[in-house]
Each structure stands twice: as structure tokens, then as C-alpha cells.
Design a protein around this motif. Structure first.
Motif, PDB file in Angstrom:
ATOM      1  N   SER A  78       0.839  -1.192   0.000  1.00 24.54           N
ATOM      2  CA  SER A  78       0.000   0.000   0.000  1.00 24.54           C
ATOM      3  C   SER A  78       0.878   1.247   0.000  1.00 24.54           C
ATOM      4  CB  SER A  78      -0.936   0.006   1.208  1.00 24.54           C
ATOM      5  OG  SER A  78      -0.199   0.013   2.395  1.00 24.54           O
ATOM      6  N   GLY A  79       0.244   2.374  -0.243  1.00 21.68           N
ATOM      7  CA  GLY A  79       0.968   3.635  -0.275  1.00 21.68           C
ATOM      8  C   GLY A  79       0.046   4.812  -0.065  1.00 21.68           C
ATOM      9  N   PHE A  80       0.642   5.964   0.095  1.00 23.15           N
ATOM     10  CA  PHE A  80      -0.086   7.221   0.266  1.00 23.15           C
ATOM     11  C   PHE A  80       0.394   8.201  -0.788  1.00 23.15           C
ATOM     12  CE2 PHE A  80       0.013   5.331   4.465  1.00 23.15           C
ATOM     13  CZ  PHE A  80      -1.294   5.474   4.879  1.00 23.15           C
ATOM     14  N   ARG A  81      -0.526   8.909  -1.370  1.00 24.44           N
ATOM     15  CA  ARG A  81      -0.179   9.929  -2.367  1.00 24.44           C
ATOM     16  C   ARG A  81      -0.807  11.244  -1.953  1.00 24.44           C
ATOM     17  NH1 ARG A  81      -1.892   7.559  -6.974  1.00 24.44           N
ATOM     18  NH2 ARG A  81       0.125   6.571  -7.147  1.00 24.44           N
ATOM     19  N   LEU A  82       0.011  12.290  -1.889  1.00 22.71           N
ATOM     20  CA  LEU A  82      -0.449  13.637  -1.568  1.00 22.71           C
ATOM     21  C   LEU A  82       0.020  14.587  -2.651  1.00 22.71           C
ATOM     22  CD1 LEU A  82       0.459  13.733   2.207  1.00 22.71           C
ATOM     23  CD2 LEU A  82      -1.794  13.442   1.227  1.00 22.71           C
TER      24      LEU A  82
END
Length: 117
Positions: A95-99
Motif C-alpha cells: 500500500s501507499g499514500f499519495r499527496l
């Protein structure tokens, strides 16, 4: 009196930003996560073990003075992301986070097929 308060608040805000930027800029080993940041965008990729740790992680309580409406929203978001991480971990995904500072770009939590632990 009000202008003094505004100046004090601005000084505290600037000091907080400087302190945070110094803490973020300190080098630290990042063995499992990979970050790609630049041009107002930042994406953090977690590996399988970090995704599992996020899925089984502890959700800290917000401060006691937080209004119940914000506590409800906080817990809904935290446990919702935790549940999604459990789904990704059970599928063997990462999983990952994108901002992004650009509102038209995709942002948030996502899963992807990976082959690194």
C-alpha cells in the motif's frame, strides 16, 4: 491587544514550521518504505510487512478535549484505512499514500501489486 495576539500566533506558527522542517530533514534509515517527492507531489510506497503492520496497528486516541464530531470522523478514517490495509495485506499487496498540492490529481491511500517484502 488583538494585534499583539496575532503577532504572537504568527511567530509561534513560524517557529512550529521551522521545527517541523528540521525534524523532517534529519536523515534516518528508511529500510522498508520508499518516498518519491517533488514538484508539489509526494508518494510513499510501503512494502508488504509495513502494510501488514499498518493493518494490525494501534490507532491512538485523539486528545481528550477534541469535540465528539471530530473524534467520530477521526476514528472512522483511522479504522477505515486500517480495514483497507487488512484487505491489501490479505491479498499480498502493498500500500501507499499519495499527496499533492494540486486538487485535480489523485490523492489518498492506494494499493498496488508488489514483490518486495
Amino acid at each position: 491587544m488583538f494585534t499583539l495576539f496575532k503577532k504572537l500566533a504568527a511567530a509561534l506558527a513560524i517557529a512550529g514550521v521551522i521545527t517541523t522542517s528540521l525534524a523532517v530533514a534529519m536523515p534516518a534509515p528508511a529500510d522498508a518504505a520508499v518516498a518519491s517527492c517533488g514538484s508539489g507531489r509526494c508518494t510513499i510506497y510501503l512494502n508488504k510487512s509495513e502494510t501488514r503492520a499498518f493493518a494490525n496497528g494501534y490507532v491512538p486516541a485523539p486528545p481528550t478535549a477534541t469535540p465528539w464530531q471530530l473524534k467520530g470522523a477521526y476514528y472512522a478514517l483511522a479504522y477505515g484505512h486500517r480495514w483497507i490495509a487488512q484487505q491489501y495485506a490479505s491479498w499480498g499487496w502493498c500500500s501507499g499514500f499519495r499527496l499533492s498540492v494540486y486538487p485535480w490529481e489523485s490523492q489518498g491511500y492506494f494499493g498496488y501489486a508488489c514483490n518486495w517484502n
